[in-house]
Motif scaffolding. Structure first.
Motif, mmCIF file in Angstrom:
data_model
loop_
_atom_site.group_PDB
_atom_site.id
_atom_site.type_symbol
_atom_site.label_atom_id
_atom_site.label_comp_id
_atom_site.label_asym_id
_atom_site.label_seq_id
_atom_site.Cartn_x
_atom_site.Cartn_y
_atom_site.Cartn_z
ATOM 1 N N SER A 154 1.109 -1.254 0.101
ATOM 2 C CA SER A 154 0.024 -0.065 -0.215
ATOM 3 C C SER A 154 0.790 1.184 0.130
ATOM 4 N N ALA A 155 2.262 1.125 0.071
ATOM 5 C CA ALA A 155 3.107 2.241 0.136
ATOM 6 C C ALA A 155 2.868 3.150 -0.934
ATOM 7 N N LEU A 156 3.046 2.634 -2.032
ATOM 8 C CA LEU A 156 2.968 3.367 -3.446
ATOM 9 C C LEU A 156 1.666 4.365 -3.438
ATOM 10 N N ARG A 157 0.509 3.893 -3.114
ATOM 11 C CA ARG A 157 -0.937 4.613 -2.956
ATOM 12 C C ARG A 157 -0.528 5.640 -1.849
ATOM 13 N N SER A 158 -0.029 5.106 -0.971
ATOM 14 C CA SER A 158 0.072 6.404 0.071
ATOM 15 C C SER A 158 0.944 7.653 -0.410
ATOM 16 N N VAL A 159 2.033 7.117 -1.193
ATOM 17 C CA VAL A 159 3.077 8.059 -1.712
ATOM 18 C C VAL A 159 2.233 9.102 -2.804
ATOM 19 N N VAL A 160 1.702 8.482 -3.610
ATOM 20 C CA VAL A 160 0.739 9.265 -4.693
ATOM 21 C C VAL A 160 -0.172 10.080 -4.037
ATOM 22 N N VAL A 161 -0.785 9.555 -3.016
ATOM 23 C CA VAL A 161 -1.834 10.640 -2.188
ATOM 24 C C VAL A 161 -1.069 11.908 -1.667
ATOM 25 N N ALA A 162 -0.039 11.397 -1.130
ATOM 26 C CA ALA A 162 0.867 12.531 -0.293
ATOM 27 C C ALA A 162 1.140 13.596 -1.602
ATOM 28 N N ILE A 163 1.624 13.057 -2.702
ATOM 29 C CA ILE A 163 1.998 14.098 -3.757
ATOM 30 C C ILE A 163 0.804 14.830 -4.112
ATOM 31 N N SER A 164 -0.072 14.246 -4.173
ATOM 32 C CA SER A 164 -1.470 14.881 -4.849
ATOM 33 C C SER A 164 -1.933 16.096 -3.770
ATOM 34 N N ALA A 165 -1.804 15.715 -2.427
ATOM 35 C CA ALA A 165 -2.334 16.566 -1.535
ATOM 36 C C ALA A 165 -1.272 17.823 -1.369
ATOM 37 N N TRP A 166 -0.085 17.361 -1.345
ATOM 38 C CA TRP A 166 1.013 18.559 -1.293
ATOM 39 C C TRP A 166 0.954 19.278 -2.330
ATOM 40 N N SER A 167 0.765 19.130 -3.785
ATOM 41 C CA SER A 167 0.662 19.734 -4.866
ATOM 42 C C SER A 167 -0.477 20.531 -4.996
ATOM 43 N N LEU A 168 -1.579 20.192 -4.463
ATOM 44 C CA LEU A 168 -2.795 20.985 -4.489
ATOM 45 C C LEU A 168 -2.718 22.477 -4.311
ATOM 46 N N PRO A 169 -2.422 22.721 -3.105
ATOM 47 C CA PRO A 169 -2.121 24.081 -2.757
ATOM 48 C C PRO A 169 -1.213 24.804 -3.512
ATOM 49 N N LEU A 170 -0.119 24.061 -3.909
ATOM 50 C CA LEU A 170 0.963 24.958 -4.512
ATOM 51 C C LEU A 170 0.715 25.297 -6.148
ATOM 52 N N LEU A 171 -0.272 24.665 -6.544
ATOM 53 C CA LEU A 171 -0.673 24.751 -7.863
ATOM 54 C C LEU A 171 -1.368 26.144 -7.999
ATOM 55 N N PHE A 172 -2.032 26.797 -6.981
ATOM 56 C CA PHE A 172 -2.645 27.812 -7.221
ATOM 57 C C PHE A 172 -1.952 29.180 -6.411
ATOM 58 N N CYS A 173 -0.720 28.722 -5.845
ATOM 59 C CA CYS A 173 0.111 29.936 -5.074
ATOM 60 C C CYS A 173 0.599 30.856 -5.935
ATOM 61 N N VAL A 174 0.886 32.047 -5.674
ATOM 62 C CA VAL A 174 1.809 32.998 -6.325
ATOM 63 C C VAL A 174 3.206 32.350 -6.509
ATOM 64 N N PRO A 175 3.804 32.392 -7.645
ATOM 65 C CA PRO A 175 5.093 31.846 -7.988
ATOM 66 C C PRO A 175 6.256 32.299 -6.925
ATOM 67 N N VAL A 176 6.753 31.441 -6.129
ATOM 68 C CA VAL A 176 7.798 31.547 -4.984
ATOM 69 C C VAL A 176 8.874 30.744 -5.679
ATOM 70 N N PHE A 177 9.968 31.398 -4.836
ATOM 71 C CA PHE A 177 11.323 30.792 -5.190
ATOM 72 C C PHE A 177 12.025 31.067 -6.506
ATOM 73 N N SER A 178 11.291 31.527 -7.397
ATOM 74 C CA SER A 178 11.776 32.014 -8.891
ATOM 75 C C SER A 178 10.619 32.557 -9.651
ATOM 76 N N ARG A 179 10.803 33.546 -10.472
ATOM 77 C CA ARG A 179 9.782 34.333 -11.299
ATOM 78 C C ARG A 179 10.065 33.760 -12.716
ATOM 79 N N ASP A 180 10.806 32.781 -13.112
ATOM 80 C CA ASP A 180 11.138 32.468 -14.273
ATOM 81 C C ASP A 180 9.956 32.116 -15.367
ATOM 82 N N VAL A 181 8.696 31.774 -14.585
ATOM 83 C CA VAL A 181 7.609 31.461 -15.491
ATOM 84 C C VAL A 181 6.967 32.666 -16.099
ATOM 85 N N TYR A 182 7.265 33.705 -15.635
ATOM 86 C CA TYR A 182 6.912 35.161 -16.313
ATOM 87 C C TYR A 182 7.863 35.367 -17.520
ATOM 88 N N ALA A 183 8.868 34.774 -17.560
ATOM 89 C CA ALA A 183 9.809 34.866 -18.819
ATOM 90 C C ALA A 183 9.246 34.048 -19.718
#
Length: 539
Positions: A106-135
């Motif tokens: 069940s470990a693989l499922r747990s890691v995928v769930v964690a990646i999904s949960a941690w990515s969701l808020p980051l998907l909508f945050c203002v760009p941080v640690f870099s602004r290359d995306v604007y370039a």
């Protein structure tokens, strides 16, 4: 046995062995997942006050945003939230690995769930640690307007500064491949270069790269007898990966995802598909051209003669470069992407091995009355040539079954011996090391140190704070102190994480901690002074 594979290992000393240094609490992976989700939410909130918002964004005129970015309390709270959130993500990642210590079914499922949960808020945050995306938006506009980003910088665009890009991009050519420029043009065509929506679409593209890694890292690991869940936890769930590739939206995510998928197909004897996927990766960012010789090794077979190997290498290069040449015809891009390989950016970063050692050599030579700058340049040049030599050695020598491992080591050598290393560069080769085995000893601890170092460094290096905002302590220093305090907690006070991060007597631990602190302080100081700070390579 597939090309690049090895016999599965279950011994404690083998790379894929379950972790033995986990804390007493195992199971209940959802607790670590929830903790990381809270950390990501903190980063999302903090990014509103200290992330990079384009001047042309309507967000800049919202009352809440104005308060968080122009009031001292708002910037202070945002800085602390962003920094603590990033450090909470580190702890959550470490604890997830501990709670999944047996790496069962069940470990693989747990890691995928964690990646999904941690990515969701980051998907909508203002760009941080870099602004290359604007370039990226600016380069998409260049292509739309019939200009060649390999010849001109974004300063040739009208009102370019409102896009939010770093002024360092103004006169610089793009180092990206033609496929990414196609994608950037498509994004701009859909959004009209509106910065916020453009950032979201570029994040989705980066998310596609992360998804490819989630799919193919476990598969490629299993080919090598490595636990797929552990490889995914090491390479994708780590906070540096998620912050750099989701929050910062670096196009390196798509480059790495396509490369991992291509290597998997090549390792399962679908060589043409593998070459085309790696070619697509090169078309995002050309550095993955390094993978092609090792794809050729797999294609040639375990008992190939030298004539056959050279023939296959020529065929591999011919297919890939032929496709890329044809890909330069649309929008008249040509083969301008080759400059990124043939004309490397001058300068260095102070925390790269090459940059750091060069600084020490220069200092000592100057003390002795010798030309320190010349000696430092010779050292850095020698290290670059050493990397090329290691690539050639790994191409021509080594066990066929270790082709992917050889490729991973070659990629690592090129990155680590380069004078310019950005935090997310280690993510280029990390998945390939993970799928071929990272042992639960000094190897995994080196990863812990590297990830923590670069997250701490990134937390204070790239903050968007107006100069007129009055603060009792500047935001960068506040973030630095906060991150160091949390690191001290992880190292010495947290009964779980300290067992992962350090081993030894108290005096030894103090020495290691002091060494780590000095390295981080030196990196922070040299970051402001390094010659390449405002060069293209600084991105």
């Amino acid at each position: 046995m597939t090309a690049g594979g090895s016999h599965p290992g279950t011994s404690e000393t083998q790379p894929g062995a379950p972790a033995k240094s986990s804390g007493p609490a195992t199971g209940r992976a959802y607790l670590a997942t929830l903790e990381g989700f809270i950390g990501a939410l903190m980063m999302f909130t903090g990014s509103i006050g200290t992330g990079w918002i384009a001047n042309g964004s309507p967000m800049i005129r919202q009352p809440v945003v104005i308060a968080l970015r122009t009031e001292g309390w708002g910037v202070t709270v945002s800085t602390v939230l962003l920094t603590v959130g990033a450090m909470v993500l580190i702890r959550s990642w470490l604890r997830l690995g501990q709670r999944l210590a047996d790496w069962g079914q069940s470990a693989l499922r747990s890691v995928v769930v964690a990646i999904s949960a941690w990515s969701l808020p980051l998907l909508f945050c203002v760009p941080v640690f870099s602004r290359d995306v604007y370039a990226y938006t600016g380069q998409g506009r260049l292509v739309m307007e019939g200009q060649n980003p390999y010849e001109v910088g974004i300063s040739s665009l009208s009102n370019w500064f409102s896009l939010g890009a770093d002024p360092a991009w103004a006169e610089n050519r793009t180092p990206y491949g033609p496929y990414f420029l196609w994608l950037a043009r498509g994004v701009v065509g859909l959004t009209g270069a509106q910065p916020d929506v453009s950032v979201l679409l570029f994040r989705l593209l980066a998310g596609a790269g992360v998804l490819l890694c989630v799919i193919y890292v476990p598969k490629l690991a299993e080919l090598h007898g490595i636990n797929g869940a552990r490889a995914l936890w090491i390479s994708v769930a780590n906070p540096l990966f998620l912050i750099s590739f989701i929050a910062s939206a670096h196009n390196d995510a798509l480059m790495v995802g396509l490369a991992v998928a291509g290597v998997y197909f090549a390792a399962t004897r679908r060589y043409l598909v593998g070459i085309l996927l790696v070619t697509a990766s090169i078309g995002i960012k050309p550095i993955t051209v390094l993978l092609l010789p090792f794809i050729g090794v797999m294609w040639a077979g375990p008992s190939a003669s030298w004539p056959r190997k050279f023939l296959i290498w020529a065929a591999t290069a011919g297919i890939s470069f032929g496709v890329l040449v044809l890909s330069g015809i649309p929008y008249n891009l040509g083969i301008g992407w080759t400059w990124a390989i043939m004309d490397p950016t001058p300068g260095y970063t102070g925390y790269s091995p090459s940059g750091f050692l060069g600084q020490q050599v220069e200092f000592l030579a100057n003390v002795l009355g010798l030309p320190g700058g010349t000696f430092a340049t010779l050292l850095r040049t020698g290290m670059k040539w050493a990397a090329i030599g290691l690539v050639l050695l790994l191409m021509f020598r080594g066990d066929y079954s270790l082709a992917v491992r050889r490729m991973a080591l070659a990629f690592t050598a090129v990155v680590m011996l380069s004078p310019i290393i950005q935090p997310w560069y280690i993510l280029w080769f990390l998945p390939f090391l993970a799928v071929t085995g990272i042992r639960d000893d000094w190897q995994i601890r080196s990863l812990y140190v590297g990830v923590t170092f670069f997250v701490v460094f990134g937390a204070q290096d790239q903050l968007s704070v107006w100069s007129f905002v009055e603060l009792p302590i500047d935001a960068s220093s506040l973030a630095f102190i906060t991150a160091l305090a949390f690191t001290f907690y992880l190292l010495f006070l947290d009964v779980h994480t300290r067992k992962l991060l350090i081993e030894g007597k108290p005096l030894d631990l103090a020495k290691r901690g002091w060494t780590w602190l000095m390295a981080l302080r030196e990196a922070r100081r040299s970051r402001a002074e390094e010659p390449g700070r405002e060069k293209l390579g600084s991105r």
